[in-house]
Scaffold this motif. Sequence first.
Motif, PDB file in Angstrom:
ATOM      1  N   ASN A 217     -14.765  25.324  -1.880  1.00  0.00           N
ATOM      2  CA  ASN A 217     -15.090  23.904  -1.829  1.00  0.00           C
ATOM      3  C   ASN A 217     -16.594  23.677  -1.788  1.00  0.00           C
ATOM      4  O   ASN A 217     -17.373  24.557  -1.404  1.00  0.00           O
ATOM      5  CB  ASN A 217     -14.430  23.262  -0.604  1.00  0.00           C
ATOM      6  CG  ASN A 217     -12.922  23.403  -0.621  1.00  0.00           C
ATOM      7  OD1 ASN A 217     -12.288  23.224  -1.657  1.00  0.00           O
ATOM      8  ND2 ASN A 217     -12.336  23.734   0.520  1.00  0.00           N
ATOM      9  N   SER A 218     -17.016  22.488  -2.171  1.00  0.00           N
ATOM     10  CA  SER A 218     -18.437  22.166  -2.249  1.00  0.00           C
ATOM     11  C   SER A 218     -19.119  22.170  -0.885  1.00  0.00           C
ATOM     12  O   SER A 218     -20.338  22.343  -0.790  1.00  0.00           O
ATOM     13  CB  SER A 218     -18.629  20.796  -2.921  1.00  0.00           C
ATOM     14  OG  SER A 218     -17.950  19.783  -2.194  1.00  0.00           O
ATOM     15  N   ASP A 219     -18.349  21.992   0.193  1.00  0.00           N
ATOM     16  CA  ASP A 219     -18.933  21.976   1.535  1.00  0.00           C
ATOM     17  C   ASP A 219     -19.031  23.366   2.162  1.00  0.00           C
ATOM     18  O   ASP A 219     -19.398  23.512   3.324  1.00  0.00           O
ATOM     19  CB  ASP A 219     -18.141  21.043   2.450  1.00  0.00           C
ATOM     20  CG  ASP A 219     -16.695  21.493   2.671  1.00  0.00           C
ATOM     21  OD1 ASP A 219     -16.294  22.532   2.097  1.00  0.00           O
ATOM     22  OD2 ASP A 219     -15.960  20.801   3.410  1.00  0.00           O
ATOM     23  N   SER A 221     -16.529  25.423   2.698  1.00  0.00           N
ATOM     24  CA  SER A 221     -15.210  25.878   3.122  1.00  0.00           C
ATOM     25  C   SER A 221     -14.472  26.423   1.903  1.00  0.00           C
ATOM     26  O   SER A 221     -14.953  26.320   0.771  1.00  0.00           O
ATOM     27  CB  SER A 221     -14.417  24.735   3.763  1.00  0.00           C
ATOM     28  OG  SER A 221     -14.124  23.730   2.797  1.00  0.00           O
ATOM     29  N   ARG A 239      -7.081  25.449   4.280  1.00  0.00           N
ATOM     30  CA  ARG A 239      -8.539  25.431   4.249  1.00  0.00           C
ATOM     31  C   ARG A 239      -9.057  26.338   5.366  1.00  0.00           C
ATOM     32  O   ARG A 239      -8.525  26.340   6.477  1.00  0.00           O
ATOM     33  CB  ARG A 239      -9.045  24.005   4.456  1.00  0.00           C
ATOM     34  CG  ARG A 239     -10.554  23.849   4.497  1.00  0.00           C
ATOM     35  CD  ARG A 239     -10.920  22.386   4.711  1.00  0.00           C
ATOM     36  NE  ARG A 239     -12.354  22.205   4.869  1.00  0.00           N
ATOM     37  CZ  ARG A 239     -13.001  22.318   6.025  1.00  0.00           C
ATOM     38  NH1 ARG A 239     -12.326  22.615   7.128  1.00  0.00           N
ATOM     39  NH2 ARG A 239     -14.308  22.110   6.088  1.00  0.00           N
ATOM     40  N   THR A 241     -12.868  28.460   6.985  1.00  0.00           N
ATOM     41  CA  THR A 241     -14.323  28.488   7.028  1.00  0.00           C
ATOM     42  C   THR A 241     -14.786  29.885   7.443  1.00  0.00           C
ATOM     43  O   THR A 241     -13.994  30.716   7.878  1.00  0.00           O
ATOM     44  CB  THR A 241     -14.878  27.454   8.026  1.00  0.00           C
ATOM     45  OG1 THR A 241     -14.315  27.711   9.314  1.00  0.00           O
ATOM     46  CG2 THR A 241     -14.532  26.035   7.594  1.00  0.00           C
TER      47      THR A 241
END
Length: 256
Positions: A217-219, A221, A239, A241
Motif C-alpha cells: 500500500n502507498s502508506d 502497510s 493488512r 505493518t
Amino acid sequence: MRSLTLSQKPVRLALAGALGLSVVAGGAAIADAATGTIRTSGATLTVRSGPGTGYQAVTTIAKGTRVDIRCQTYGTTVKGTYGTSNIWDKIGTGRYVSDAYVYTGRDGFVAPRCGGSTPAPTGAIKDDYPYRGATSGVDPWNFYKGQCTSFAAWRVRHNLGVAFSNSYKGQHWGNAEHWDNAARAAGIPVYKSPRVGDIAVRSSGTWGHVAYVAKVNSDGSFMVEEYNHVRSDTYSYRRATKGTGSEQFSDFIRFT
C-alpha cells in the motif's frame, strides 16, 4: 519462456540468428533489455496491466509484432505457443504479456527482473491452497499441512515458480521463526521493506509466522495472505505493518 522440450530449442536458436537476436554459447546473453516477437495462434495477443491473467486487459498486440522487453517477472502460469510458462514480459508502462507467446530465442529470462511492486489483482487473491481444510499430515514439501509454513511454501512454488521445500538449497527451514536465517544461509536476500511476492517473516513468538505479500500500500502497510493466524489451520487476507509485534513482520525474503 521456460518450458520448451529439448528438440524445440535448436529451432528457436536457429531462428534467433535470422531475427538478429544475440546468441552466445549455450543461449542468448541477458542484456539491459531484450526484444521478442509475438507468436500466437490468433490475430492478436491481450496486453494486461500486470503480470497475470487476473489483471485488466489494456489493449491487444498483433501477431508478428516485434516488442522491446524492458524487464521480466513471475506471474500467472499460462500455456501458449512456446509451452507453459509463468514468466511475464513488461513491454511498456503498465503493459505485460505472457512470455509463453513471445519468441525470444531462448528459454527462461532474457531481460533483467522487474523491480518495484506491482499490486496483485483482486481476482488472484484467494485461497487456492491445495490442502485447505487439512489439520494434520505432511505436505509434499515436508511442512505440516494447514500451517503458515506450508501455505507460504505453496505460494513460493505456485506463484513464484521456485522449487521450494523444507530442505531448499541445503537448509532446514523448519518453523517460521527460522526462515529469515535459513534464507540468509542459502544466499537468498532478506530485506526490511516488503515487495509483492516476498515472504514476510515474524521471528518473535513460540513458532514465529510467515505470510505471502500480495500487495504493498502507498502508506507503507501491505496486504498478506496466510494460514493459521487469524483462525487455526485457516486462510486469511489482512493488512499488516512492519515491526516485531504479534500482528507485524520484520523481515522479507525475496526468492525472485
